[in-house]
Enzyme design. Structure first.
Site, PDB file in Angstrom:
ATOM      1  N   THR A 196      46.457  37.559  35.289  1.00 48.34           N
ATOM      2  CA  THR A 196      45.370  37.262  33.385  1.00 48.34           C
ATOM      3  C   THR A 196      45.265  38.126  32.839  1.00 48.34           C
ATOM      4  O   THR A 196      44.922  39.082  33.873  1.00 48.34           O
ATOM      5  CB  THR A 196      44.745  36.135  34.403  1.00 48.34           C
ATOM      6  OG1 THR A 196      44.869  35.146  35.422  1.00 48.34           O
ATOM      7  CG2 THR A 196      43.856  35.352  33.595  1.00 48.34           C
ATOM      8  N   GLU A 246      45.051  28.805  39.220  1.00 44.20           N
ATOM      9  CA  GLU A 246      46.238  28.216  39.625  1.00 44.20           C
ATOM     10  C   GLU A 246      46.457  26.781  39.189  1.00 44.20           C
ATOM     11  O   GLU A 246      47.315  26.382  38.818  1.00 44.20           O
ATOM     12  CB  GLU A 246      46.505  27.626  40.611  1.00 44.20           C
ATOM     13  CG  GLU A 246      45.534  28.607  42.235  1.00 44.20           C
ATOM     14  CD  GLU A 246      47.104  29.559  42.357  1.00 44.20           C
ATOM     15  OE1 GLU A 246      47.664  29.027  41.281  1.00 44.20           O
ATOM     16  OE2 GLU A 246      46.619  30.363  42.519  1.00 44.20           O
ATOM     17  N   THR A 266      40.829  38.713  41.667  1.00 44.02           N
ATOM     18  CA  THR A 266      39.975  37.413  43.148  1.00 44.02           C
ATOM     19  C   THR A 266      40.720  39.163  43.692  1.00 44.02           C
ATOM     20  O   THR A 266      41.851  39.669  44.165  1.00 44.02           O
ATOM     21  CB  THR A 266      40.263  36.440  43.345  1.00 44.02           C
ATOM     22  OG1 THR A 266      40.440  35.905  41.659  1.00 44.02           O
ATOM     23  CG2 THR A 266      39.528  36.355  44.742  1.00 44.02           C
TER      24      THR A 266
END
Length: 561
Positions: A298, A545, A330
């Site tokens: 992203t 997601e 993450t």
């Protein structure tokens, strides 16, 4: 299992119908509703394609509504198949009978009256039903059996009384797993209870990283190699087993349940698109927990539109030099390996110019979260989903060896990533089910213990109804997720089912957390109560997601192909 009674001979209440006929009726309802969705598609497709309105998103609500209606029907189809299989095995008991009846009753009423797509957005049948055939279909004898239930409150009371007797069981009702999968559930249910649950809330409140000893224990239990083939050092289990593990770990704490998500994404990418040398190099080390991967996809101002990524990877000699910005990464500081998506061909402005890299990096240390040359990063503070931390990353001529281009071929990055989305969404659905189950556990425990006006909270009808709806919907989402996982295990295309599972399970997790907090009342708003954490954790499931809106768009497009 055989069905030897004529449906026309059945009269009276739903409670008077035997289990075989009840299951047959449920299967017939699913068939009728599937036919209805098929009837909806053509007129909707013509409307969208022939309309004179130039705005391509003008009919977005109809498209997303179609996705939600189809998702509900797929969930009912999955739960009726679950009931049938349990019937064949003579395991369709009273709990399962009530789940089937209550689930069908609620979802059929919502199909008739309107489905809540978000907190203030309904989609109603007359918005989709161009041919005006919906209410005729929803008036069939089979459907009316589940809709017109005079004794519905009696059935709910029977159900909640049975639930009280199963508070120590991992699931409310038989989830249809085989013996090995049940052993796996029991193992991780106990691990979650003993090792995760006692500390999860303090990890959240103090915004701590999940302790490395927990990660080491998960590695020893094979969590990071669950679906990696044994020839590469993995356990080689099926996707349903992966779902079970994800559920139980997320039930303890979503951060722990999500540790394996990055390994699953990385291993799927390598298995599907990597060279033999890349598989041999990386998969054993991912499987044994030596390497912690992170997904670096992203970008700021891009979000779900991955085809518009701007991060560049330029080949200079034997290295690619990566320049650009990434966000919502993450577990980035702790990671040893980045699956990094970047643009290698600037002639294309869409997905065609993207490539995937297996980019090694050093773990953060006491001096710097990102000690490698060419990477800088900053933490993004978040409401929930803590334990791994989120980061923004800046790449400035960060070097990646040429041999770490996935599959040794440029321009295939987006396609390689798409190949992982089925598994990723199935696992995200399983994580959502775990969060929802945790919310249910907390709400049930509080309702059984807390007294108001001289009675336990669970004796109040609206508290009872909240818990019943949670338990029933959790099983419906679970069976939809297992259906997608089963298709994946049989190498069948399941992007539609996986997307539906993720869409529904994420909404159920949020509603379960919200309703459980409501059961807690003012105490639920206090940080000391774990339900406050679960509410924060549940909120992200509708976003990552594939945000719910994007997920519905993808589902609708697949339906109308």
């Amino acid at each position: 299992m055989t069905f030897n009674r004529r449906l026309t001979d059945i009269n009276g209440s739903i409670s008077a119908i035997g289990p075989e006929t009840l299951i047959e009726r449920a299967l017939l309802v699913s068939k009728e509703l599937t036919s209805y969705i098929d009837d909806l598609k053509l007129p909707l497709k013509k409307l969208i394609n022939s309309d004179s309105v130039t705005d391509k998103n003008f009919h977005q609500k109809k498209l997303h509504g179609l996705a939600w209606y189809a998702t509900y029907i797929e969930a009912m189809k999955s739960i009726s198949s679950w009931a049938y299989e349990l019937g064949v095995e003579k395991k369709f008991g009273e709990l399962e009978r009530l789940i089937l009846i209550l689930g069908f009753n609620e979802y059929l009423h919502q199909l008739r009256g309107g489905i809540l797509m978000s907190q203030n957005e309904f989609i109603r049948p007359d918005e989709l039903d161009i041919n005006k055939s919906f209410f005729k279909i929803l008036s069939s004898d089979n459907i009316m059996l589940f809709l017109e239930i005079d004794e519905i409150e009696i059935l709910k009371n029977q159900f909640i009384n049975l639930v009280k007797e199963h508070t120590s069981s991992p699931t409310i009702g038989n989830d249809g797993l085989n013996e090995d999968q049940l052993i796996i559930r029991e193992q991780f249910f106990k691990f979650s209870k003993d090792k995760i649950e006692p500390s999860a809330h303090s990890w959240h409140l103090e915004d701590k990283l999940i302790p490395l000893e927990i990660i080491d224990q998960l590695a020893q239990m094979g969590v990071f190699g669950l679906t990696i083939p044994e020839i590469y050092g993995g356990v080689g289990l099926d996707k349903i087993s992966m779902c079970v593990v994800s559920e139980e770990l997320s039930r303890g704490y979503i951060g722990v349940g999500s540790l394996a998500t990055r390994t699953d994404i990385a291993s799927e990418l390598i298995l599907c698109g990597g060279s033999d040398a890349q598989k041999e190099k990386w998969l054993p080390r991912i499987a044994n927990g030596e390497i912690i991967p992170t997904a670096v996809f992203t970008e700021p101002n891009v979000g779900s539109d991955l085809g518009s990524l701007q991060t560049r990877a330029k080949l200079v000699g034997n290295h690619y030099q990566v320049t650009g910005n990434k966000t919502w990464i993450t577990h980035a500081a702790r990671a040893d390996l980045m699956t990094l998506l970047a643009r290698t061909n600037s002639e294309f402005s869409d997905y065609k110019g993207l490539s995937m890299f297996l980019a090694p990096k050093r773990r953060g240390n006491s001096d710097s979260d990102f000690p490698d040359n060419g990477i800088k990063g900053g933490e993004i503070e978040v409401l929930g989903y803590r334990g791994m931390k989120e980061y923004e990353l800046n790449f400035d001529n960060f070097k990646i060896n040429k041999e770490n281009l996935l599959g040794n071929e440029e321009g295939r990055g987006f396609r390689q990533l798409m190949e992982t989305f089925e598994s990723a969404r199935i696992q995200t659905a399983a994580r959502a089910i775990g969060v929802a189950q945790n919310a249910f556990d907390l709400g049930l425990k509080y309702a059984l213990e807390r007294e108001q006006f001289g009675d336990k909270l669970i004796s109040f009808p609206r508290v009872k109804d909240k818990l019943i709806n949670m338990a029933v919907e959790i099983m419906m989402a679970r069976q939809l997720t297992y259906s997608a996982a089963r298709a994946k295990d049989h190498n069948k295309r399941c992007d539609l089912e996986a997307g539906m599972a993720k869409l529904l399970a994420a909404r159920i997790a949020w509603s379960a957390a919200d309703n459980s907090l409501q059961i807690h009342g003012g105490n639920g708003f206090a940080l000391e109560y774990p339900i406050s954490r679960v509410l924060c954790d549940a909120r992200i499931l509708n976003i990552f997601e594939g945000a719910a809106e994007i997920q519905a768009q993808v589902i609708a497009k697949r339906l109308l192909v």
